[in-house]
Design a protein around this motif. Sequence first.
Motif, mmCIF file in Angstrom:
data_model
loop_
_atom_site.group_PDB
_atom_site.id
_atom_site.type_symbol
_atom_site.label_atom_id
_atom_site.label_comp_id
_atom_site.label_asym_id
_atom_site.label_seq_id
_atom_site.Cartn_x
_atom_site.Cartn_y
_atom_site.Cartn_z
ATOM 1 N N PRO A 101 0.839 -1.202 0.000
ATOM 2 C CA PRO A 101 0.000 0.000 0.000
ATOM 3 C C PRO A 101 0.875 1.253 0.000
ATOM 4 C CG PRO A 101 -0.023 -1.045 2.158
ATOM 5 C CD PRO A 101 0.772 -1.940 1.249
ATOM 6 N N ILE A 102 0.384 2.294 -0.654
ATOM 7 C CA ILE A 102 1.130 3.562 -0.710
ATOM 8 C C ILE A 102 0.707 4.421 0.474
ATOM 9 C CG2 ILE A 102 1.526 5.670 -2.018
ATOM 10 C CD1 ILE A 102 1.018 4.065 -4.568
ATOM 11 N N GLU A 103 1.662 4.678 1.362
ATOM 12 C CA GLU A 103 1.471 5.580 2.493
ATOM 13 C C GLU A 103 2.713 6.465 2.544
ATOM 14 O OE1 GLU A 103 0.812 3.148 5.908
ATOM 15 O OE2 GLU A 103 -0.925 2.175 5.029
ATOM 16 N N LEU A 104 2.552 7.726 2.182
ATOM 17 C CA LEU A 104 3.696 8.607 2.011
ATOM 18 C C LEU A 104 3.731 9.732 3.035
ATOM 19 C CD1 LEU A 104 3.492 9.044 -1.861
ATOM 20 C CD2 LEU A 104 5.004 7.525 -0.614
ATOM 21 N N SER A 105 4.954 10.131 3.399
ATOM 22 C CA SER A 105 5.158 11.347 4.176
ATOM 23 C C SER A 105 5.910 12.371 3.325
ATOM 24 C CB SER A 105 5.927 11.048 5.462
ATOM 25 O OG SER A 105 7.161 10.452 5.139
ATOM 26 N N SER A 106 6.498 11.887 2.224
ATOM 27 C CA SER A 106 7.137 12.776 1.243
ATOM 28 C C SER A 106 6.750 12.259 -0.142
ATOM 29 C CB SER A 106 8.655 12.785 1.420
ATOM 30 O OG SER A 106 9.192 11.533 1.052
ATOM 31 N N ASN A 107 7.208 12.926 -1.181
ATOM 32 C CA ASN A 107 6.852 12.534 -2.550
ATOM 33 C C ASN A 107 7.784 11.458 -3.094
ATOM 34 O OD1 ASN A 107 5.430 14.970 -2.022
ATOM 35 N ND2 ASN A 107 5.015 15.089 -4.195
ATOM 36 N N TYR A 108 8.334 10.659 -2.220
ATOM 37 C CA TYR A 108 9.326 9.650 -2.586
ATOM 38 C C TYR A 108 8.993 8.357 -1.850
ATOM 39 C CZ TYR A 108 13.959 7.438 -2.282
ATOM 40 O OH TYR A 108 14.995 6.558 -2.323
ATOM 41 N N LEU A 109 9.009 7.250 -2.567
ATOM 42 C CA LEU A 109 8.774 5.937 -1.965
ATOM 43 C C LEU A 109 9.932 5.031 -2.352
ATOM 44 C CD1 LEU A 109 6.869 3.905 -0.500
ATOM 45 C CD2 LEU A 109 5.893 3.410 -2.729
ATOM 46 N N LEU A 110 10.518 4.362 -1.358
ATOM 47 C CA LEU A 110 11.621 3.436 -1.604
ATOM 48 C C LEU A 110 11.197 2.034 -1.185
ATOM 49 C CD1 LEU A 110 14.615 2.934 -2.362
ATOM 50 C CD2 LEU A 110 15.138 3.243 0.056
ATOM 51 N N ILE A 111 11.316 1.107 -2.114
ATOM 52 C CA ILE A 111 11.094 -0.310 -1.806
ATOM 53 C C ILE A 111 12.488 -0.911 -1.618
ATOM 54 C CG2 ILE A 111 10.152 -2.487 -2.612
ATOM 55 C CD1 ILE A 111 8.255 -0.745 -4.383
ATOM 56 N N PRO A 112 12.841 -1.279 -0.382
ATOM 57 C CA PRO A 112 14.210 -1.720 -0.112
ATOM 58 C C PRO A 112 14.600 -2.977 -0.874
ATOM 59 C CG PRO A 112 12.866 -1.719 1.901
ATOM 60 C CD PRO A 112 11.988 -1.330 0.782
ATOM 61 N N LYS A 113 15.863 -3.026 -1.246
ATOM 62 C CA LYS A 113 16.386 -4.169 -1.995
ATOM 63 C C LYS A 113 16.328 -5.449 -1.170
ATOM 64 C CE LYS A 113 20.045 -5.384 -5.097
ATOM 65 N NZ LYS A 113 20.351 -4.818 -6.366
ATOM 66 N N SER A 114 16.295 -5.324 0.153
ATOM 67 C CA SER A 114 16.225 -6.509 1.010
ATOM 68 C C SER A 114 14.907 -7.263 0.835
ATOM 69 C CB SER A 114 16.404 -6.115 2.480
ATOM 70 O OG SER A 114 15.378 -5.218 2.872
ATOM 71 N N ARG A 115 13.858 -6.602 0.332
ATOM 72 C CA ARG A 115 12.567 -7.252 0.087
ATOM 73 C C ARG A 115 12.508 -7.905 -1.290
ATOM 74 N NH1 ARG A 115 7.492 -3.707 1.904
ATOM 75 N NH2 ARG A 115 6.543 -5.690 1.360
ATOM 76 N N LEU A 116 13.533 -7.698 -2.106
ATOM 77 C CA LEU A 116 13.510 -8.155 -3.496
ATOM 78 C C LEU A 116 14.709 -9.054 -3.781
ATOM 79 C CD1 LEU A 116 12.865 -4.616 -4.983
ATOM 80 C CD2 LEU A 116 11.138 -6.341 -4.522
ATOM 81 N N ILE A 117 14.561 -9.929 -4.750
ATOM 82 C CA ILE A 117 15.693 -10.723 -5.215
ATOM 83 C C ILE A 117 16.099 -10.193 -6.591
ATOM 84 C CG2 ILE A 117 15.072 -12.782 -3.906
ATOM 85 C CD1 ILE A 117 13.933 -13.960 -6.471
ATOM 86 N N ASP A 118 17.309 -10.452 -6.970
ATOM 87 C CA ASP A 118 17.797 -9.968 -8.257
ATOM 88 C C ASP A 118 17.047 -10.636 -9.402
ATOM 89 O OD1 ASP A 118 19.601 -8.346 -7.012
ATOM 90 O OD2 ASP A 118 21.309 -9.687 -7.275
ATOM 91 N N GLY A 119 16.915 -9.884 -10.492
ATOM 92 C CA GLY A 119 16.251 -10.409 -11.675
ATOM 93 C C GLY A 119 15.199 -9.448 -12.185
ATOM 94 N N ARG A 120 14.308 -9.968 -12.989
ATOM 95 C CA ARG A 120 13.274 -9.151 -13.621
ATOM 96 C C ARG A 120 12.065 -8.991 -12.699
ATOM 97 N NH1 ARG A 120 9.523 -10.593 -18.821
ATOM 98 N NH2 ARG A 120 8.056 -8.919 -18.441
ATOM 99 N N TRP A 121 11.564 -7.761 -12.625
ATOM 100 C CA TRP A 121 10.350 -7.432 -11.883
ATOM 101 C C TRP A 121 9.459 -6.576 -12.774
ATOM 102 C CZ3 TRP A 121 8.976 -9.287 -7.184
ATOM 103 C CH2 TRP A 121 9.969 -9.880 -6.413
#
Length: 148
Positions: free
Chosen positions: A107-127
Motif C-alpha cells: 500500500p502507498i502511504e507517504l510522508s514525502s513525494n518519494y517511496l523506496l522499496i528496499p532491496k532486502s525485500r527483493l531478489i535480483d532479476g526481472r520485476w
Amino acid sequence: MKFNWGTGIVIGIAAFMIFILQYVIRVQMDARYDNELVTEQYYQKETEVNSNYSKQQNANKLADAFQIKTTSQGIAIYFPKDFNPQEIKGTVSLYRPSNQAFDQTIPIELSSNYLLIPKSRLIDGRWDISIDFSYKGTDYLKQQTLHL
C-alpha cells in the motif's frame, strides 16, 4: 515373425510415441516445470482494460514528474512534487514472472513525494512493477519492467 521395413517403421513410430508421451507426462508432473497463470483473476483483469488505459493516459500526462528508478538501495518511486503526499492513495504491485511466490502488493502511504522499496525485500532479476494510485479523484496507473 519376419523383420522387414514395415515392421521397423512401426517399431520406430511406436518408440517415438512412447518417448513423447513419457516426456509430456514428466513435464506435467514435475514441480520445476510449473505452468503458472500471469494472474489468478485473469478474466476480471481483462474487463478492466479500458479503465486502465485512461489511468495510463493520466500517468503519461505527468511526464518526467512521475518516475520509477532502480538504485543500489532498491526501487525508488518519485511522485510529482506538486502533489500532497498525504492525499496519494493506492498500491504498488510487484510481479515476479519466474516465481509467483515472490509477488508483492504494497500500500502507498507517504510522508514525502518519494517511496523506496528496499532491496532486502527483493531478489535480483526481472520485476514487473505496477503503480495504481489516485490523487484528488484522478486515477493513475504506471507499469514498467525493471531488472535488479
